[in-house]
Design a protein around this motif. Structure first.
Motif, PDB file in Angstrom:
ATOM      1  N   SER A  40      -7.361 -88.890  -4.914  1.00  0.00           N
ATOM      2  CA  SER A  40      -5.943 -88.720  -4.575  1.00  0.00           C
ATOM      3  C   SER A  40      -5.510 -87.338  -5.026  1.00  0.00           C
ATOM      4  CB  SER A  40      -5.085 -89.796  -5.264  1.00  0.00           C
ATOM      5  OG  SER A  40      -5.087 -89.606  -6.673  1.00  0.00           O
ATOM      6  N   LEU A  41      -4.338 -86.934  -4.583  1.00  0.00           N
ATOM      7  CA  LEU A  41      -3.757 -85.662  -4.994  1.00  0.00           C
ATOM      8  C   LEU A  41      -2.535 -85.969  -5.840  1.00  0.00           C
ATOM      9  CD1 LEU A  41      -4.030 -83.873  -1.517  1.00  0.00           C
ATOM     10  CD2 LEU A  41      -5.550 -83.589  -3.496  1.00  0.00           C
ATOM     11  N   TRP A  42      -2.722 -85.903  -7.154  1.00  0.00           N
ATOM     12  CA  TRP A  42      -1.651 -86.223  -8.090  1.00  0.00           C
ATOM     13  C   TRP A  42      -1.065 -87.614  -7.809  1.00  0.00           C
ATOM     14  CZ3 TRP A  42      -1.755 -81.463  -5.463  1.00  0.00           C
ATOM     15  CH2 TRP A  42      -2.255 -80.417  -6.232  1.00  0.00           C
ATOM     16  N   GLY A  43      -1.966 -88.571  -7.566  1.00  0.00           N
ATOM     17  CA  GLY A  43      -1.542 -89.947  -7.358  1.00  0.00           C
ATOM     18  C   GLY A  43      -1.106 -90.275  -5.948  1.00  0.00           C
ATOM     19  N   ARG A  44      -1.187 -89.302  -5.048  1.00  0.00           N
ATOM     20  CA  ARG A  44      -0.766 -89.537  -3.654  1.00  0.00           C
ATOM     21  C   ARG A  44      -1.890 -89.128  -2.697  1.00  0.00           C
ATOM     22  NH1 ARG A  44       4.452 -90.868  -3.389  1.00  0.00           N
ATOM     23  NH2 ARG A  44       5.805 -90.381  -5.158  1.00  0.00           N
TER      24      ARG A  44
END
Length: 376
Positions: A40-44
């Motif tokens: 993920s990218l910073w949780g997204r």
């Protein structure tokens, strides 16, 4: 299944942890590529990252692995299919769709809807590039048709998941006395990942409702084991586990619940053997392998009356199909407490159904025929 039919099988994935995977995978050649790519990218952006990771795995297999292949079998993420079709000598692709990915996420904001548009299009377009598409239930087949409008000309075959029955018959049960307090006559079991969509709170709320249906002596003999797949790398697993612990305290059933985060095959077999019933709480489950495992282990199943369980469980024969309401689940649980013979009669019917409808032999033969067709 394919290895049993004499095929040379190699599994490629971005991440493999032998300690947390099905035991059967340890007898296969499992290779990894692209594990360094983020999940993920910073949780997204989980879906985008999953697509990129699978695309990288496909590129690695084609360009760097040096491994020959006659057929590619892709599971769930279709982004790799167009890359696999770029092989110098084109090979056929079988895609096993467990459920459209675009239906597994919420779109609560405008930005999320914009983000998902190209991913939804990519999923539909790349899925249609497979040479053979199979789904895990009639329920998923109907959802496939309703979701992928441009693929309305495709009628995917249903390939029911099966049990490796031999593993259940050969595993030596583990000692679970530390999980189930002594003198508990009525042990209920829930097995599911610690994810909110699995509606595990329903099992706890049904247990609380059951307390009001039983006298104090009967209630003292009741216990619930909440066994769940748990990965500390997955934030939702960590958060939801704590949410369920708090709910247990709020309902005042702490002394009647044991939480188990991940478990061995030996523990699972023993838990099935020591339980009078399995509670299966997800709604619209795509298929659900746990009800099959429970039925083979002669354990009745109380499940939600939607999705895959409608095809695997026979109501009032191998278990009970209920609305996802604590009152209905607790009513079914009470029936099993009041009539212990149900455990034996429903358990026997459940095992017979699994052997008849969901055996590994049936799965093996059907899958092997697809592979033969694709290689001709």
């Amino acid at each position: 299944a394919l290895q049993a039919r004499g095929c040379r099988v190699q599994i490629w994935t971005a991440h493999y942890d032998a300690a947390r995977c099905f035991a059967e995978t340890r007898g296969l050649r499992v290779r990894q590529a692209g594990g360094w790519l983020p999940r993920s990218l910073w949780g997204r952006g989980h879906a985008l990252c999953a697509a990129l990771r699978m695309a990288f795995v496909a590129l690695y297999v084609l360009l760097l692995s040096g491994e020959p292949a006659d057929v590619f079998v892709c599971d769930q993420v279709s982004a790799c299919i167009p890359i696999l079709r770029l092989a110098r000598i084109r090979k056929k692709v079988l895609f096993y769709c467990h459920f459209p990915d675009q239906l597994l996420t919420k779109r609560e904001s405008f930005l999320k809807r914009i983000y998902r548009l190209p991913l939804d299009w990519l999923e539909e377009y790349t899925t249609g590039m497979a040479d053979c598409i199979v789904v895990n239930s009639k329920f998923t087949a109907s959802v496939f048709k309703d979701t992928f409008k441009s693929l309305s000309h495709i009628n995917p075959d249903v390939l029911y998941p099966s049990l490796n029955i031999s593993s259940f018959d050969t595993v030596v049960p583990a000692d679970v006395s530390d999980l189930i307090p002594k003198k508990k006559k009525f042990v209920f079991l829930s097995i599911n990942r610690y994810e909110r969509k699995k509606n595990l709170a329903l099992a706890l709320e049904a247990l609380h409702e059951l307390q009001g249906r039983l006298d104090s002596h009967e209630w003292n003999e009741v216990h619930l084991v909440m066994a769940g797949g748990y990965d500390k790398r997955v934030l939702e697993n960590v958060e939801h586990y704590e949410e369920l612990r708090r709910l247990t305290a709020k309902l005042g059933v702490d002394d009647h619940v044991t939480f188990l985060r991940s478990f061995s095959d030996e523990q699972k077999i023993s838990l099935f053997s020591n339980s009078i019933c399995v509670l299966y709480t997800p709604s619209n489950e795509h298929f659900g392998i746990v009800p099959l495992e429970a039925m083979y282990m002669r354990c009745p199943v109380v499940a939600v009356n939607s999705g895959g369980p409608l095809e695997s469980i026979l109501h009032n024969v191998t278990g009970f199909l209920c609305d996802p309401l604590p009152t209905q689940f607790s009513e079914a649980m009470e029936k099993i407490v009041r009539d212990p013979l149900l455990k034996d009669t429903m358990g026997a019917a459940g095992r017979a159904r699994v052997i008849d409808k969901f055996s590994s032999e049936a799965f093996t033969e059907q899958l092997y025929q697809y592979i033969c067709r694709l290689t001709q």
